[in-house]
Design a protein around this motif. Structure first.
Motif, PDB file in Angstrom:
ATOM      1  N   THR A  85       0.847  -1.190   0.000  1.00  0.00           N
ATOM      2  CA  THR A  85       0.000   0.000   0.000  1.00  0.00           C
ATOM      3  C   THR A  85       0.885   1.245   0.000  1.00  0.00           C
ATOM      4  O   THR A  85       2.065   1.171   0.353  1.00  0.00           O
ATOM      5  CB  THR A  85      -0.909   0.022   1.238  1.00  0.00           C
ATOM      6  OG1 THR A  85      -0.104   0.018   2.416  1.00  0.00           O
ATOM      7  CG2 THR A  85      -1.866  -1.167   1.264  1.00  0.00           C
ATOM      8  N   PRO A  86       0.335   2.387  -0.397  1.00  0.00           N
ATOM      9  CA  PRO A  86       1.132   3.616  -0.351  1.00  0.00           C
ATOM     10  C   PRO A  86       1.614   3.909   1.069  1.00  0.00           C
ATOM     11  O   PRO A  86       0.889   3.677   2.045  1.00  0.00           O
ATOM     12  CB  PRO A  86       0.149   4.692  -0.815  1.00  0.00           C
ATOM     13  CG  PRO A  86      -0.871   3.948  -1.626  1.00  0.00           C
ATOM     14  CD  PRO A  86      -0.991   2.602  -0.962  1.00  0.00           C
ATOM     15  N   CYS A  87       2.839   4.425   1.175  1.00  0.00           N
ATOM     16  CA  CYS A  87       3.366   4.822   2.482  1.00  0.00           C
ATOM     17  C   CYS A  87       2.560   6.019   3.008  1.00  0.00           C
ATOM     18  O   CYS A  87       1.741   6.598   2.283  1.00  0.00           O
ATOM     19  CB  CYS A  87       4.855   5.178   2.375  1.00  0.00           C
ATOM     20  SG  CYS A  87       5.197   6.736   1.516  1.00  0.00           S
ATOM     21  N   GLY A  88       2.799   6.402   4.232  1.00  0.00           N
ATOM     22  CA  GLY A  88       2.069   7.517   4.830  1.00  0.00           C
ATOM     23  C   GLY A  88       2.227   8.811   4.055  1.00  0.00           C
ATOM     24  O   GLY A  88       1.255   9.539   3.825  1.00  0.00           O
ATOM     25  N   GLY A  89       3.452   9.101   3.637  1.00  0.00           N
ATOM     26  CA  GLY A  89       3.694  10.327   2.872  1.00  0.00           C
ATOM     27  C   GLY A  89       2.949  10.322   1.555  1.00  0.00           C
ATOM     28  O   GLY A  89       2.394  11.343   1.134  1.00  0.00           O
ATOM     29  N   CYS A  90       2.917   9.177   0.886  1.00  0.00           N
ATOM     30  CA  CYS A  90       2.209   9.098  -0.397  1.00  0.00           C
ATOM     31  C   CYS A  90       0.701   9.130  -0.214  1.00  0.00           C
ATOM     32  O   CYS A  90      -0.017   9.662  -1.062  1.00  0.00           O
ATOM     33  CB  CYS A  90       2.651   7.862  -1.175  1.00  0.00           C
ATOM     34  SG  CYS A  90       4.288   8.106  -1.908  1.00  0.00           S
ATOM     35  N   ILE A 104      -8.111   3.127  -4.601  1.00  0.00           N
ATOM     36  CA  ILE A 104      -6.685   2.805  -4.635  1.00  0.00           C
ATOM     37  C   ILE A 104      -6.598   1.281  -4.681  1.00  0.00           C
ATOM     38  O   ILE A 104      -6.979   0.601  -3.736  1.00  0.00           O
ATOM     39  CB  ILE A 104      -5.946   3.366  -3.404  1.00  0.00           C
ATOM     40  CG1 ILE A 104      -6.081   4.884  -3.367  1.00  0.00           C
ATOM     41  CG2 ILE A 104      -4.480   2.928  -3.419  1.00  0.00           C
ATOM     42  CD1 ILE A 104      -5.554   5.537  -2.098  1.00  0.00           C
ATOM     43  N   HIS A 105      -6.128   0.782  -5.823  1.00  0.00           N
ATOM     44  CA  HIS A 105      -6.040  -0.666  -6.028  1.00  0.00           C
ATOM     45  C   HIS A 105      -4.593  -1.099  -5.798  1.00  0.00           C
ATOM     46  O   HIS A 105      -3.669  -0.528  -6.383  1.00  0.00           O
ATOM     47  CB  HIS A 105      -6.471  -1.042  -7.444  1.00  0.00           C
ATOM     48  CG  HIS A 105      -7.865  -0.601  -7.771  1.00  0.00           C
ATOM     49  ND1 HIS A 105      -8.986  -1.229  -7.265  1.00  0.00           N
ATOM     50  CD2 HIS A 105      -8.322   0.423  -8.538  1.00  0.00           C
ATOM     51  CE1 HIS A 105     -10.067  -0.619  -7.720  1.00  0.00           C
ATOM     52  NE2 HIS A 105      -9.688   0.387  -8.495  1.00  0.00           N
ATOM     53  N   VAL A 106      -4.418  -2.097  -4.953  1.00  0.00           N
ATOM     54  CA  VAL A 106      -3.101  -2.628  -4.633  1.00  0.00           C
ATOM     55  C   VAL A 106      -2.932  -3.937  -5.399  1.00  0.00           C
ATOM     56  O   VAL A 106      -3.772  -4.837  -5.298  1.00  0.00           O
ATOM     57  CB  VAL A 106      -2.964  -2.842  -3.108  1.00  0.00           C
ATOM     58  CG1 VAL A 106      -1.623  -3.438  -2.766  1.00  0.00           C
ATOM     59  CG2 VAL A 106      -3.179  -1.522  -2.372  1.00  0.00           C
ATOM     60  N   ALA A 107      -1.846  -4.007  -6.165  1.00  0.00           N
ATOM     61  CA  ALA A 107      -1.652  -5.136  -7.067  1.00  0.00           C
ATOM     62  C   ALA A 107      -0.341  -5.855  -6.815  1.00  0.00           C
ATOM     63  O   ALA A 107       0.608  -5.287  -6.260  1.00  0.00           O
ATOM     64  CB  ALA A 107      -1.680  -4.641  -8.519  1.00  0.00           C
ATOM     65  N   GLY A 108      -0.323  -7.103  -7.228  1.00  0.00           N
ATOM     66  CA  GLY A 108       0.882  -7.917  -7.297  1.00  0.00           C
ATOM     67  C   GLY A 108       0.989  -8.442  -8.713  1.00  0.00           C
ATOM     68  O   GLY A 108       0.131  -8.146  -9.554  1.00  0.00           O
ATOM     69  N   PRO A 109       2.000  -9.239  -9.004  1.00  0.00           N
ATOM     70  CA  PRO A 109       2.196  -9.727 -10.375  1.00  0.00           C
ATOM     71  C   PRO A 109       0.987 -10.459 -10.951  1.00  0.00           C
ATOM     72  O   PRO A 109       0.764 -10.447 -12.153  1.00  0.00           O
ATOM     73  CB  PRO A 109       3.393 -10.669 -10.239  1.00  0.00           C
ATOM     74  CG  PRO A 109       4.075 -10.259  -8.991  1.00  0.00           C
ATOM     75  CD  PRO A 109       3.022  -9.699  -8.082  1.00  0.00           C
ATOM     76  N   GLU A 110       0.193 -11.060 -10.080  1.00  0.00           N
ATOM     77  CA  GLU A 110      -0.950 -11.849 -10.547  1.00  0.00           C
ATOM     78  C   GLU A 110      -2.193 -11.010 -10.811  1.00  0.00           C
ATOM     79  O   GLU A 110      -3.155 -11.490 -11.397  1.00  0.00           O
ATOM     80  CB  GLU A 110      -1.278 -12.955  -9.526  1.00  0.00           C
ATOM     81  CG  GLU A 110      -1.928 -12.469  -8.238  1.00  0.00           C
ATOM     82  CD  GLU A 110      -1.012 -11.764  -7.243  1.00  0.00           C
ATOM     83  OE1 GLU A 110      -1.528 -11.248  -6.230  1.00  0.00           O
ATOM     84  OE2 GLU A 110       0.220 -11.710  -7.443  1.00  0.00           O
ATOM     85  N   GLY A 111      -2.221  -9.772 -10.353  1.00  0.00           N
ATOM     86  CA  GLY A 111      -3.390  -8.913 -10.570  1.00  0.00           C
ATOM     87  C   GLY A 111      -3.695  -8.069  -9.346  1.00  0.00           C
ATOM     88  O   GLY A 111      -2.879  -7.949  -8.430  1.00  0.00           O
ATOM     89  N   ILE A 112      -4.893  -7.504  -9.336  1.00  0.00           N
ATOM     90  CA  ILE A 112      -5.335  -6.667  -8.215  1.00  0.00           C
ATOM     91  C   ILE A 112      -5.550  -7.571  -7.000  1.00  0.00           C
ATOM     92  O   ILE A 112      -6.273  -8.570  -7.076  1.00  0.00           O
ATOM     93  CB  ILE A 112      -6.639  -5.918  -8.558  1.00  0.00           C
ATOM     94  CG1 ILE A 112      -6.462  -5.045  -9.806  1.00  0.00           C
ATOM     95  CG2 ILE A 112      -7.114  -5.095  -7.358  1.00  0.00           C
ATOM     96  CD1 ILE A 112      -5.480  -3.913  -9.676  1.00  0.00           C
ATOM     97  N   ARG A 113      -4.908  -7.214  -5.894  1.00  0.00           N
ATOM     98  CA  ARG A 113      -5.017  -8.013  -4.671  1.00  0.00           C
ATOM     99  C   ARG A 113      -6.103  -7.500  -3.733  1.00  0.00           C
ATOM    100  O   ARG A 113      -6.784  -8.269  -3.079  1.00  0.00           O
ATOM    101  CB  ARG A 113      -3.683  -8.008  -3.925  1.00  0.00           C
ATOM    102  CG  ARG A 113      -2.597  -8.759  -4.646  1.00  0.00           C
ATOM    103  CD  ARG A 113      -1.304  -8.691  -3.881  1.00  0.00           C
ATOM    104  NE  ARG A 113      -0.338  -9.624  -4.444  1.00  0.00           N
ATOM    105  CZ  ARG A 113       0.905  -9.712  -4.014  1.00  0.00           C
ATOM    106  NH1 ARG A 113       1.347  -8.930  -3.037  1.00  0.00           N
ATOM    107  NH2 ARG A 113       1.722 -10.573  -4.585  1.00  0.00           N
ATOM    108  N   LYS A 114      -6.209  -6.182  -3.618  1.00  0.00           N
ATOM    109  CA  LYS A 114      -7.196  -5.590  -2.714  1.00  0.00           C
ATOM    110  C   LYS A 114      -7.434  -4.159  -3.165  1.00  0.00           C
ATOM    111  O   LYS A 114      -6.538  -3.499  -3.679  1.00  0.00           O
ATOM    112  CB  LYS A 114      -6.677  -5.629  -1.278  1.00  0.00           C
ATOM    113  CG  LYS A 114      -7.728  -5.267  -0.244  1.00  0.00           C
ATOM    114  CD  LYS A 114      -7.319  -5.771   1.122  1.00  0.00           C
ATOM    115  CE  LYS A 114      -8.276  -5.337   2.205  1.00  0.00           C
ATOM    116  NZ  LYS A 114      -9.500  -6.061   2.293  1.00  0.00           N
TER     117      LYS A 114
END
Length: 133
Positions: A85-90, A104-114
């Protein structure tokens, strides 16, 4: 209007270009603006580690340089088993240009995770509206 899949692909492509020789932790981010613009950024480290630039900050800079100033959606791409996830500053940087309901979509190599909203990640935030007269 670009799809979430195309934003994921943009974040994945820019992640590969990250400069992370010290942490070896590459991150990419892709922003969609209300006008349909897509802007990307990757993390950039330097020898004065940890003084570097986050992927989200790079994407926001690219957005501003491209003449846009609102975030409609953002995808953040990282590796490993944990959510990147984005850091606090971001989170605060995103807040400057996004509404509380912005996805805000958090992804890994396989796709959107959460998926989160900005409000989920930065509740009760301080932003530009606090300073409006």
């Amino acid at each position: 209007m670009p799809s979430l899949d195309s934003l994921f692909e943009a974040a994945k492509a820019i992640q590969a270009k990250a400069y992370a020789p010290y942490s070896r932790f590459k991150v990419g981010a892709a922003i969609l603006t209300p006008n349909g613009g897509v802007f990307t950024g990757c993390n950039v480290e330097n020898a004065a580690y940890p003084v570097g630039t986050c992927a989200e900050a790079g994407a926001i800079s690219a957005m501003l340089a491209g003449g846009e100033n609102r975030i409609e959606v953002i995808v953040v791409m990282g590796e490993g088993e944990h959510l990147v996830t984005p850091c606090g500053g971001c989170r605060q940087r995103i807040r400057e240009f996004a509404a509380p309901e912005t996805p805000i979509h958090v992804a890994g190599p396989e796709g959107i995770r959460k998926s989160f909203t900005l409000e989920d990640l930065l509740p009760f935030s301080f932003g530009p509206d606090n300073l409006s007269a």
